[in-house]
Design a protein around this motif. Sequence first.
Motif, PDB file in Angstrom:
ATOM      1  N   ASP A  22      40.084  -3.314 -11.916  1.00  0.00           N
ATOM      2  CA  ASP A  22      41.182  -4.291 -11.831  1.00  0.00           C
ATOM      3  C   ASP A  22      41.648  -4.729 -13.220  1.00  0.00           C
ATOM      4  OD1 ASP A  22      41.067  -4.144  -9.096  1.00  0.00           O
ATOM      5  OD2 ASP A  22      39.875  -5.972  -8.845  1.00  0.00           O
ATOM      6  N   VAL A  23      40.689  -5.008 -14.110  1.00  0.00           N
ATOM      7  CA  VAL A  23      41.044  -5.495 -15.448  1.00  0.00           C
ATOM      8  C   VAL A  23      41.809  -4.425 -16.225  1.00  0.00           C
ATOM      9  CG1 VAL A  23      40.117  -6.203 -17.687  1.00  0.00           C
ATOM     10  CG2 VAL A  23      39.159  -7.155 -15.592  1.00  0.00           C
ATOM     11  N   LEU A  24      41.289  -3.190 -16.225  1.00  0.00           N
ATOM     12  CA  LEU A  24      41.933  -2.128 -16.988  1.00  0.00           C
ATOM     13  C   LEU A  24      43.269  -1.725 -16.376  1.00  0.00           C
ATOM     14  CD1 LEU A  24      38.863   0.127 -17.870  1.00  0.00           C
ATOM     15  CD2 LEU A  24      40.027  -1.532 -19.319  1.00  0.00           C
ATOM     16  N   SER A  25      43.362  -1.736 -15.058  1.00  0.00           N
ATOM     17  CA  SER A  25      44.636  -1.421 -14.405  1.00  0.00           C
ATOM     18  C   SER A  25      45.711  -2.418 -14.819  1.00  0.00           C
ATOM     19  CB  SER A  25      44.466  -1.437 -12.883  1.00  0.00           C
ATOM     20  OG  SER A  25      43.592  -0.423 -12.453  1.00  0.00           O
ATOM     21  N   VAL A  75      40.057  -3.901 -24.575  1.00  0.00           N
ATOM     22  CA  VAL A  75      39.626  -4.688 -23.420  1.00  0.00           C
ATOM     23  C   VAL A  75      38.108  -4.795 -23.380  1.00  0.00           C
ATOM     24  CG1 VAL A  75      39.507  -4.721 -20.901  1.00  0.00           C
ATOM     25  CG2 VAL A  75      41.657  -4.186 -22.036  1.00  0.00           C
ATOM     26  N   LEU A  76      37.429  -3.677 -23.596  1.00  0.00           N
ATOM     27  CA  LEU A  76      35.974  -3.696 -23.547  1.00  0.00           C
ATOM     28  C   LEU A  76      35.382  -4.584 -24.634  1.00  0.00           C
ATOM     29  CD1 LEU A  76      35.246   0.066 -22.802  1.00  0.00           C
ATOM     30  CD2 LEU A  76      35.209  -1.844 -21.207  1.00  0.00           C
ATOM     31  N   GLU A  77      36.010  -4.574 -25.798  1.00  0.00           N
ATOM     32  CA  GLU A  77      35.547  -5.447 -26.884  1.00  0.00           C
ATOM     33  C   GLU A  77      35.716  -6.905 -26.508  1.00  0.00           C
ATOM     34  OE1 GLU A  77      36.356  -6.255 -31.648  1.00  0.00           O
ATOM     35  OE2 GLU A  77      37.444  -4.678 -30.588  1.00  0.00           O
ATOM     36  N   SER A  78      36.845  -7.227 -25.877  1.00  0.00           N
ATOM     37  CA  SER A  78      37.083  -8.614 -25.482  1.00  0.00           C
ATOM     38  C   SER A  78      36.136  -9.042 -24.368  1.00  0.00           C
ATOM     39  CB  SER A  78      38.542  -8.797 -25.031  1.00  0.00           C
ATOM     40  OG  SER A  78      38.809  -8.067 -23.844  1.00  0.00           O
ATOM     41  N   LEU A  79      35.805  -8.112 -23.470  1.00  0.00           N
ATOM     42  CA  LEU A  79      34.875  -8.432 -22.396  1.00  0.00           C
ATOM     43  C   LEU A  79      33.471  -8.691 -22.921  1.00  0.00           C
ATOM     44  CD1 LEU A  79      35.884  -5.905 -19.574  1.00  0.00           C
ATOM     45  CD2 LEU A  79      36.289  -8.369 -19.628  1.00  0.00           C
ATOM     46  N   SER A  80      33.106  -7.981 -23.996  1.00  0.00           N
ATOM     47  CA  SER A  80      31.763  -8.160 -24.555  1.00  0.00           C
ATOM     48  C   SER A  80      31.665  -9.398 -25.436  1.00  0.00           C
ATOM     49  CB  SER A  80      31.358  -6.922 -25.359  1.00  0.00           C
ATOM     50  OG  SER A  80      32.206  -6.770 -26.482  1.00  0.00           O
ATOM     51  N   ALA A  81      32.798  -9.926 -25.850  1.00  0.00           N
ATOM     52  CA  ALA A  81      32.778 -11.074 -26.756  1.00  0.00           C
ATOM     53  C   ALA A  81      32.040 -12.276 -26.190  1.00  0.00           C
ATOM     54  CB  ALA A  81      34.207 -11.453 -27.149  1.00  0.00           C
ATOM     55  N   PRO A  82      32.244 -12.646 -24.899  1.00  0.00           N
ATOM     56  CA  PRO A  82      31.515 -13.790 -24.352  1.00  0.00           C
ATOM     57  C   PRO A  82      30.028 -13.491 -24.150  1.00  0.00           C
ATOM     58  CG  PRO A  82      33.492 -13.316 -23.070  1.00  0.00           C
ATOM     59  CD  PRO A  82      33.246 -12.143 -23.963  1.00  0.00           C
ATOM     60  N   LYS A  83      29.624 -12.228 -24.402  1.00  0.00           N
ATOM     61  CA  LYS A  83      28.238 -11.822 -24.253  1.00  0.00           C
ATOM     62  C   LYS A  83      27.762 -12.029 -22.824  1.00  0.00           C
ATOM     63  CE  LYS A  83      27.118 -12.458 -29.108  1.00  0.00           C
ATOM     64  NZ  LYS A  83      26.224 -13.044 -30.108  1.00  0.00           N
ATOM     65  N   LEU A  84      28.524 -11.436 -21.882  1.00  0.00           N
ATOM     66  CA  LEU A  84      28.145 -11.453 -20.488  1.00  0.00           C
ATOM     67  C   LEU A  84      26.899 -10.617 -20.278  1.00  0.00           C
ATOM     68  CD1 LEU A  84      31.665 -10.917 -18.881  1.00  0.00           C
ATOM     69  CD2 LEU A  84      30.436 -13.076 -19.138  1.00  0.00           C
ATOM     70  N   TYR A  85      26.186 -10.934 -19.229  1.00  0.00           N
ATOM     71  CA  TYR A  85      25.032 -10.156 -18.811  1.00  0.00           C
ATOM     72  C   TYR A  85      23.989 -10.025 -19.916  1.00  0.00           C
ATOM     73  CZ  TYR A  85      28.340  -8.964 -15.155  1.00  0.00           C
ATOM     74  OH  TYR A  85      29.269  -9.030 -14.156  1.00  0.00           O
ATOM     75  N   GLU A  86      23.582 -11.132 -20.452  1.00  0.00           N
ATOM     76  CA  GLU A  86      22.505 -11.134 -21.430  1.00  0.00           C
ATOM     77  C   GLU A  86      21.235 -11.736 -20.867  1.00  0.00           C
ATOM     78  OE1 GLU A  86      23.541 -12.866 -25.147  1.00  0.00           O
ATOM     79  OE2 GLU A  86      24.405 -10.993 -25.858  1.00  0.00           O
ATOM     80  N   SER A  87      21.388 -12.673 -19.935  1.00  0.00           N
ATOM     81  CA  SER A  87      20.241 -13.397 -19.409  1.00  0.00           C
ATOM     82  C   SER A  87      19.742 -12.757 -18.123  1.00  0.00           C
ATOM     83  CB  SER A  87      20.623 -14.860 -19.142  1.00  0.00           C
ATOM     84  OG  SER A  87      19.603 -15.509 -18.402  1.00  0.00           O
ATOM     85  N   ILE A  88      18.432 -12.790 -17.928  1.00  0.00           N
ATOM     86  CA  ILE A  88      17.852 -12.236 -16.717  1.00  0.00           C
ATOM     87  C   ILE A  88      18.314 -13.001 -15.480  1.00  0.00           C
ATOM     88  CG2 ILE A  88      15.757 -13.633 -16.828  1.00  0.00           C
ATOM     89  CD1 ILE A  88      14.216 -11.149 -15.893  1.00  0.00           C
ATOM     90  N   GLU A  89      18.729 -14.236 -15.669  1.00  0.00           N
ATOM     91  CA  GLU A  89      19.221 -15.024 -14.536  1.00  0.00           C
ATOM     92  C   GLU A  89      20.521 -14.456 -13.961  1.00  0.00           C
ATOM     93  OE1 GLU A  89      18.032 -16.449 -17.281  1.00  0.00           O
ATOM     94  OE2 GLU A  89      16.224 -17.391 -16.428  1.00  0.00           O
TER      95      GLU A  89
END
Length: 297
Positions: A22-25, A75-89
Motif C-alpha cells: 500500500d505504501v509503495l503503491s 520510502v524504505l529509508e523513511s520507514l526505517s527512520a522511526p526504528k520500527l520493530y526493534e523491541s521484542i514487545e
Amino acid sequence: MEFSSESSWVFLYTLANRFEADVLSDVLEKNGVPYLVRSFVETAYDGLFVPQRGWGQMLVPARYLSAARKLVASVLESLSAPKLYESIEELDPSLWDQLARRDPQDVCRRAAVTWHASHQSYRIPFLAGAYTCAPAQKVILPQEGLARPTVDFQTGLVLLHYLLEAQDLPLSGRWISEKEIPSGHQFFTGPHALPLDAVVRRMADAPPRLAEACAALGGVPVAFGDMGFAFVVLPRIPVQCIYWHGDDEFRASLALRFDASITKHLHALDTIWAMVNVFVRHLMAALKTSSRNFEGT
C-alpha cells in the motif's frame, strides 16, 4: 491505481506484506510511475509461495525502473527512520500463542532444544551461548556465552520461528549462497542485502581479528577462501563464513554459505535475513572485543 497498458514489465521489489504494498503503491502513483502488484496470497495461489517469495512482488515498466528504485529506496529509508520493530514487545502475539500451545517434547525433538519443566522454558543454543524462551510469559532471556546479550525484535523473531518451524531432518551437506536459496536472487538485494561489508570494515584488514572473533563464537576453521569458519548458529542451522583477502585488483570480501536445508527450519526469506542480521551483530560484538585485545598487545 494499477496500470496494465505497458508492454515491458520488470521486477522492482519483493513485498513483505500488504502494508509495504500500500505504501509503495501510493508513492509510485503520486509520482506518475505505472506499477503492477503481484500478490502470492490471492485465492488462486492460496498463499503457496509466501514463505519462499514473500507476500508479493511489485513490477514497473522497464523505462521507469531507475526512477522507481530511487522512490522505493527513499520510502524504505523513511520507514526505517522511526526504528520500527526493534523491541521484542513488537512481535506478533500469535507467535507466542502458537508456541505456548505446542507440545514441548515435539518442539525439542524438531528443533534440538531442551525444555525445563520447572521454569516452563526452552533452552536454545545459539553460537557459543544460549537463550531461554518462556512462551507463556512471552519472555526471551540471554544466557551464558553470548557475544551480544541484547534481545531485540529480530532475535525474538528468529527464535520463535525456529521453535515453531524447525524439522527433525538431516543436513543436506550441500552449501549454498543466499542467492541460491529459492527466490533468494530477488530477495537478498537492496535493503535485504546481507550486511557483510560492515564486518570487513570493522576488521580493518586484520584477518587475525576475524579468526579470534569467529573462535569466540564457536567457529571451526574450514578450508574455503583465504579463511573460513563453520558455525552452528542454531542447532539445525549451520552457517559458513568465508573471507577473501583484498589485493590491488579486488577489495577484501566476506560471504556466508548455508546448508541447503535452511528453508526447512526457517520458512520465510525475511526470517533468514533476520537470522543473518542477528549473527552479524554477534560477530561485530566479538570483533569489537578482539580489537581491544589486539590494541592491548
